[in-house]
Design an enzyme around this catalytic site. Structure first.
Site, mmCIF file in Angstrom:
data_model
loop_
_atom_site.group_PDB
_atom_site.id
_atom_site.type_symbol
_atom_site.label_atom_id
_atom_site.label_comp_id
_atom_site.label_asym_id
_atom_site.label_seq_id
_atom_site.Cartn_x
_atom_site.Cartn_y
_atom_site.Cartn_z
ATOM 1 N N GLU A 1 33.758 -10.950 37.322
ATOM 2 C CA GLU A 1 32.476 -10.355 37.721
ATOM 3 C C GLU A 1 31.747 -11.341 38.644
ATOM 4 O OE1 GLU A 1 30.109 -8.573 34.569
ATOM 5 O OE2 GLU A 1 28.298 -8.656 35.783
ATOM 6 N N PHE B 1 29.769 -8.887 26.545
ATOM 7 C CA PHE B 1 28.650 -9.520 27.258
ATOM 8 C C PHE B 1 27.538 -9.971 26.309
ATOM 9 C CE2 PHE B 1 25.531 -9.443 30.905
ATOM 10 C CZ PHE B 1 26.326 -9.993 31.891
ATOM 11 N N ARG C 1 33.893 -8.943 28.333
ATOM 12 C CA ARG C 1 33.830 -7.687 27.569
ATOM 13 C C ARG C 1 32.909 -7.785 26.342
ATOM 14 N NH1 ARG C 1 39.560 -4.645 26.575
ATOM 15 N NH2 ARG C 1 38.831 -2.510 26.655
ATOM 16 N N THR D 1 21.725 -4.278 31.909
ATOM 17 C CA THR D 1 20.376 -4.552 31.405
ATOM 18 C C THR D 1 19.418 -4.883 32.555
ATOM 19 O OG1 THR D 1 20.943 -6.858 30.988
ATOM 20 C CG2 THR D 1 21.226 -5.307 29.172
ATOM 21 N N ALA E 1 29.812 -3.763 32.773
ATOM 22 C CA ALA E 1 28.884 -3.151 31.829
ATOM 23 C C ALA E 1 29.358 -1.762 31.386
ATOM 24 C CB ALA E 1 27.470 -3.083 32.410
ATOM 25 N N GLU F 1 33.613 -1.434 26.879
ATOM 26 C CA GLU F 1 33.266 -2.540 25.996
ATOM 27 C C GLU F 1 33.080 -2.185 24.519
ATOM 28 O OE1 GLU F 1 30.129 -3.517 28.925
ATOM 29 O OE2 GLU F 1 30.654 -5.571 28.441
ATOM 30 N N PHE G 1 38.241 -8.279 32.639
ATOM 31 C CA PHE G 1 37.518 -8.402 31.363
ATOM 32 C C PHE G 1 36.175 -9.107 31.497
ATOM 33 C CE2 PHE G 1 42.182 -8.769 30.509
ATOM 34 C CZ PHE G 1 42.368 -7.466 30.087
ATOM 35 N N GLN H 1 35.731 -8.197 40.632
ATOM 36 C CA GLN H 1 35.041 -7.010 40.126
ATOM 37 C C GLN H 1 33.831 -6.684 40.995
ATOM 38 O OE1 GLN H 1 35.332 -8.881 35.850
ATOM 39 N NE2 GLN H 1 34.303 -6.935 35.628
ATOM 40 N N ARG I 1 21.549 -9.398 26.683
ATOM 41 C CA ARG I 1 22.304 -8.361 25.969
ATOM 42 C C ARG I 1 22.483 -8.747 24.494
ATOM 43 N NH1 ARG I 1 25.076 -3.615 26.851
ATOM 44 N NH2 ARG I 1 24.683 -3.613 29.080
HETATM 45 N N1 LUZ Z 1 27.079 -7.403 33.627
HETATM 46 C C1 LUZ Z 1 25.802 -7.485 34.043
HETATM 47 C C2 LUZ Z 1 27.402 -6.830 32.467
HETATM 48 O O1 LUZ Z 1 25.552 -8.042 35.108
HETATM 49 N N2 LUZ Z 1 24.832 -6.934 33.289
HETATM 50 C C3 LUZ Z 1 25.072 -6.327 32.117
HETATM 51 O O2 LUZ Z 1 24.157 -5.844 31.460
HETATM 52 C C4 LUZ Z 1 26.412 -6.287 31.668
HETATM 53 N N3 LUZ Z 1 26.715 -5.743 30.488
HETATM 54 C C5 LUZ Z 1 27.973 -5.723 30.090
HETATM 55 C C6 LUZ Z 1 28.952 -6.270 30.889
HETATM 56 N N4 LUZ Z 1 28.676 -6.807 32.058
HETATM 57 MO MO1 MOS Z 2 31.829 -7.031 32.256
HETATM 58 S S1 MOS Z 2 31.756 -8.243 30.626
HETATM 59 O O1 MOS Z 2 32.363 -7.639 33.632
HETATM 60 O O2 MOS Z 2 31.546 -5.492 31.941
#
Ligand code: LUZ
Ligand code: MOS
Length: 754
Positions: free
Chosen positions: A226, A338, A336, A434, A503, A708, A222, A191, A304
Site C-alpha cells: 500500500e 489494519f 490486512r 477511515t 481497506a 479483511e 496484504f 497497491q 482503525r
Molecule cells: N488503508 C488506509 C487501509 O489508508 N486506510 C484505512 O482505513 C485502511 N483500512 C484497512 C486497510 N487499509
Molecule cells: Mo490494506 S491492510 O492494504 O487493505
C-alpha cells in the site's frame, strides 16, 4: 463464477512486473542499506564500486533533483538517508549496473562509515523517552471513571501482539523506462499507483503528468504494497532519470524481509469492569503501537485500532487511547486488518481474564455483550446491522457447538496429555477508509465496435479477484457474457488520483464506478435501440442476454448490431465515471461521526488439539458463519475467507519475528526461520456458511467487502489453544501474548503432571 485469472495462473502465463519483457539496454539497481539500527553517517566512499565492471552509477541523497521525501500522511521519511540512519534496511545509496549480481557486488564495495547511536526497538521504551510519531488519540463514550463503582468485577491486565511479515509470493519490484521528453513510465508492483506516481514526481522534481505508472497484477500484497512498494519504484525512476536507461529492481525475499515494514506489534494495558451477570459496563485500554522508524501509515492504523476497540460488543462506558511510538525498526505498515486484529485480541484477552476471575464462561460473557441493532459504537455511529447476533446464533445451530463441547469434555476425560480446546470468535469490521477523502474511485469503460468491452479502473488485482467481480458487474449491466469483457492494466493515465486498493473497498468502489460508467453507455445504447425500433414512449426496451427486447420480446437487434449502429450514429461508446462512498464523515476533533459505509460481521468456532507433553498443537477445524451480503462471486469470497482465516491463525500461533537483542537485527529474516501456516498446519476442515443477506443496497449490488474481516476469525485459534492448555492445567498462565508458539505452550505447562 470463477476467478478469471486462474487459468493463466496454473499455466504460468500470468504477467507480473518481474516478467515484463526487458527493454533494450536495461540496467539493474541494488540498494545499499543501513547495517545499524540508529547512527550517523560519517563518510561514504563509492570509488571501488564505481570501478567495478558493469557498474554505471552510484546515487546518493545529493543526487535527488526534487524533494528527498517519500512520506504520505506525515512527511518524515527520506528516500535515501542523508545524515542519520534510523533502522537496519534503510536505503542509503543506489548502485546501477548491467546485472542484478553486478549491482549487488557494487553495493558490497561501498565504504560506509557510521557512528552508532543508541537504538530503541520497543514501543513502551519509546513512549517513556517521549518518542511519539504523532500526538496520542482517545476515543471515549459514557464515563468510565464513574462506571467502575457500579461494577461487581474489575480486572486489569496487559496484552501483547507480535508483528507479522506479509510473505507476499512476489517480492517488491519495479521497472522504470524513459519516455519522450523527460517523461518516465514506471511498472510497479504496488497497491497504490497514484501514490507511486505522486512520490516519483516529488522526488524527481517533475510534474505528476510526466510520470505514468502501470500495474498488471501483483503476486499478493496484504497491505505490504500500500505504501511500501513506493521507494523501490522511485529508486528505479531516479536511476532512469539520471542515466536515460530502463532500470529494474527486484528485491530478494531476504532483502524484502529485512528492508520493509510489517504488521505493528502492540503492547496494551486494559481494565475491564462487569456486573455479576457478565454484562461489560466499562472498558479502558491503552494501546502502545510500535510504529517503527517513520510514520508510514501508522497513524491511520492506530485510528482503525481505536475504531475497533469494542469489536462486536456494546459497551456503554469506554475510554481507548492510542500511542504511536517511534522505534528503530523498519517502519511498520498496512497489513490486512489494519490495526483491528490488535484491538480485538486485547478485548478477547480481557474477556478471558474476566472469565478466569468470575468463573463465567468466556462464551457467556461474549454473547451477553454482543451488539444489537441500534446500539452505538464509541465513535458515535449506530450499528444498523443484525449480523453480529445472527451469525452467533447460526454458528451454534449449524455447527452444534454444544454437542462439540460435550465431545471435547469426553475427549479430555479420556486423554492425559492430549487436550482439546474450543473458542468462539465474533468480529465486526467497519468498511471504508477511515480517512474519508480516500473513499473515491473511478472507471473508464469503452465498448468497441465488435461489442467487446474494455474496462480500466484504479483497482489493483493482487489475487483477490477484484477484476473478476468488475467484469461480472459490467457484463450484468449490459447483459452480455462475461467473455465479452476485459479488465485492462491499472494505469494512471486511464485512472487518475486513485486511492490504493485497500481497506477491503477495492471491489465496492471500483465496481460501483464501473457500474455507473456502464449504465451511462447503456442509456445511450437504449436511445439508439428506440430509434432503430421506431418505438413509442410507452414501449419497454431492454438489453437481455445479448439482444434488444421490445416489450419483453426478443428483436433481431443483437448486442453487436446495436453497438455498431450506435457508432455509425456518432454516439459515444465510452464513459468515465467517478464513485464516492455516500453518507460518510468523521470529525477528528470530537472523534465522532459516521466513518463506515457499513459493517461486516461473523462468528467463528475453532477446535484445536494440544499435545501438552510436547507443546505442539493442531487446528482441527474452524466453522465460520460470515456475512458477504449477496455474494457476486461465492468462490472468490470463500477463497478470501479461507485465506484470511489462515493468515489470522498464523499471526497468533507460529509467525514469530525475532530480533537480536544487541543489534536489533531481524533474525527471522528468511522462510526457514519465519514459519507461516502451510497445508499441513491448516485446519483439517474449514466450513464456511454465508449468512442470509439482508440489505440489497449495501456495498456493490448488495455484496459486501470481504478482504479483511475474515482475518479476525484466526484470533480464535489462540483462545482455543489456551482452552486446551487449561484442560491440562487450570492454572496455566502463558500471558496474553501472541504468537502462541509451541515453545510458549511448552514453557507455560508444568513439566510433569499426575
Ligand atoms: N488503508 C488506509 C487501509 O489508508 N486506510 C484505512 O482505513 C485502511 N483500512 C484497512 C486497510 N487499509
Ligand atoms: Mo490494506 S491492510 O492494504 O487493505
Amino acid at each position: 463464477m470463477k476467478h478469471f485469472d486462474a487459468e493463466l495462473h496454473v499455466q504460468g502465463k500470468s504477467i507480473f512486473t518481474g516478467d515484463l519483457p526487458e527493454p533494450e539496454g536495461m540496467l539493474h539497481a541494488a540498494v545499499l542499506v543501513s547495517p545499524v539500527a540508529h547512527g550517523r553517517i560519517v563518510s561514504i566512499k563509492a570509488e571501488k564500486a564505481l570501478d567495478h565492471p558493469g557498474v554505471h552509477a552510484v546515487l546518493f541523497a545529493k543526487d535527488i533533483p526534487g524533494e528527498n521525501q517519500i512520506g504520505n500522511i506525515i512527511m518524515d521519511e527520506q528516500l535515501l538517508a542523508e545524515d542519520i540512519v534510523h533502522f537496519i534496511g534503510e536505503p542509503v545509496a543506489i548502485v546501477v549496473a548491467e546485472s542484478p549480481i553486478l549491482a549487488r557486488q557494487g553495493v558490497k564495495l561501498i565504504d560506509l562509515n557510521i557512528e552508532e547511536l543508541p537504538a530503541v526497538t520497543n514501543a513502551r521504551e519509546a513512549f517513556k523517552l517521549g518518542n511519539l510519531i504523532a500526538p496520542s488519540r482517545t476515543f471515549s463514550v459514557g464515563d468510565v471513571d464513574s462506571a467502575w463503582a457500579s461494577c461487581d468485577v474489575i480486572v486489569k491486565g496487559t496484552a501483547e501482539t507480535g508483528g507479522q511479515e506479509h510473505v507476499y509470493l512476489e517480492t517488491q519490484c519495479a521497472m522504470a523506462v524513459p519516455a519522450e521528453g523527460d517523461a518516465i513510465c514506471i511498472y510497479s508492483s504496488t497497491q497504490g499507483p497514484s501514490f507511486v506516481q505522486k512520490i516519483a514526481a516529488r522526488v524527481l522534481g517533475i510534474p505528476i503528468h510526466m510520470v505514468e505508472v502501470n500495474v498488471t497484477r501483483l503476486g499478493g500484497a496484504f497491505g505490504g504494497k500500500e505504501d511500501q512498494a513506493t521507494p523501490w519504484a522511485v529508486i528505479c525512476a531516479l536511476a532512469t532519470q539520471h542515466l536515460g536507461k530502463p532500470v529494474k529492481l527486484v528485491l530478494s525475499m531476504r532483502e524484502d524481509m529485512i528492508f520493509t515494514g510489517k504488521r505493528h506489534p502492540y503492547s496494551s494495558d486494559f481494565k475491564i469492569g462487569m456486573n455479576k451477570e457478565g454484562k461489560i459496563l466499562a472498558w479502558e485500554v491503552n494501546y502502545f503501537q510500535n510504529g517503527g522508524a517513520a510514520s508510514d501509515l501508522s497513524t491511520a492504523i492506530l485510528e482503525r485500532t481505536l475504531f475497533h476497540c469494542t469489536n462486536s460488543y456494546f459497551i456503554p462506558n469506554v475510554k481507548a487511547t492510542g500511542y504511536c511510538c517511534k522505534t528503530n525498526i523498519a517502519p511498520n505498515t498496512a497489513f490486512r486488518g489494519f490495526g483491528a486484529p490488535q484491538a480485538m485480541f486485547v478485548l478477547e484477552a480481557a474477556i478471558c481474564a474476566a472469565s478466569k476471575k468470575t468463573g463465567v464462561k468466556p462464551s457467556v460473557i461474549q454473547e451477553t455483550n454482543l451488539l444489537n441493532t441500534g446500539d452505538y459504537f464509541p465513535y458515535g455511529m449506530e450499528y444498523r446491522g443484525d449480523e453480529v447476533r445472527r451469525s452467533w446464533k447460526k454458528v451454534y445451530e449449524m455447527f452444534n457447538v454444544d454437542e462439540t463441547r460435550n465431545r471435547i469434555m469426553e475427549f479430555n476425560r479420556n486423554h492425559k496429555f492430549l487436550k482439546k480446546g474450543l473458542s468462539l470468535m465474533p468480529q465486526c469490521f467497519g468498511i471504508s477508509f477511515t480517512n474519508t477523502f480516500l473513499n473515491q474511485a473511478n472507471a473508464l469503460v469503452h465498448v468497441y465496435t465488435d461489442g467487446s468491452i474494455g474496462i480500466s479502473t484504479g483497482a489493483i488485482e493482487m489475487g483477490q479477484g477484484v477484476n473478476s467481480k468488475i467484469r461480472q458487474i459490467a457484463a450484468s449491466v449490459f447483459s452480455v457474457d462475461v467473455s465479452k469483457t476485459r479488465v485492462e492494466t491499472t494505469n494512471t493515465t486511464r485512472s487518475a488520483n486513485t486511492s490504493p486498493t485497500a481497506a477491503s473497498t477495492g471491489a465496492d468502489m471500483n465496481g460501483n464506478a464501473t457500474k455507473i460508467a456502464c449504465e451511462n453507455i447503456r442509456k445511450r445504447l437504449l436511445e439508439v435501440a428506440k430509434e432503430l425500433l421506431k418505438s413509442s414512449e410507452d414501449d419497454r426496451i431492454e438489453l437481455v442476454e445479448g439482444y434488444v427486447l421490445l416489450n419483453g420480446k426478443r428483436t433481431e437487434i443483437s448486442w453487436e448490431k446495436l453497438v455498431n449502429e450506435t457508432y455509425i450514429r456518432r454516439v459515444s461508446l465510452s464513459s468515465q465515471a467517478h464513485y464516492a462512498t455516500p453518507g460518510i464523515f468523521f470529525d477528528k476533533n470530537t472523534e465522532k461521526g459516521e466513518p463506515f459505509a457499513y459493517h461486516v460481521a461473523g462468528t467463528a468456532v475453532t477446535e484445536v488439539t494440544v499435545d501438552c507433553l510436547r507443546g505442539t498443537y493442531h487446528i482441527d477445524g474452524v466453522d465460520i458463519v460470515h456475512d458477504c451480503g449477496i455474494s457476486i462471486n461465492p468462490l472468490v469470497d470463500i477463497g478470501q475467507i479461507e485465506g484470511g482465516l489462515l493468515q489470522g491463525i498464523g499471526l497468533v500461533t507460529i509467525e514469530e519475528l525475532v530480533y537480536d537483542k544487541g543489534s536489533s537485527r531481524l533474525v527471522s529474516d528468511s522462510m526457514s526461520t519465519y514459519k507461516i501456516p502451510d497445508i499441513y498446519f491448516a485446519p483439517d476442515k474449514v466450513n464456511v456458511e454465508f449468512l442470509e443477506p439482508k440489505d440489497p443496497y449495501v456495498g456493490l449490488s448488495g455484496s459486501k467487502a470481504v478482504g479483511e474481516p475474515p482475518f479476525m476469525y484466526g484470533i480464535g485459534a489462540w483462545f482455543a489453544i489456551l482452552d486446551a492448555m487449561k484442560a491440562f492445567d487450570p492454572n496455566t498462565d502463558p500471558g496474553y501474548i501472541t504468537p502462541m508458539t509451541p515453545e510458549r505452550v511448552l514453557l507455560s505447562l508444568p513439566l510433569t503432571k499426575e
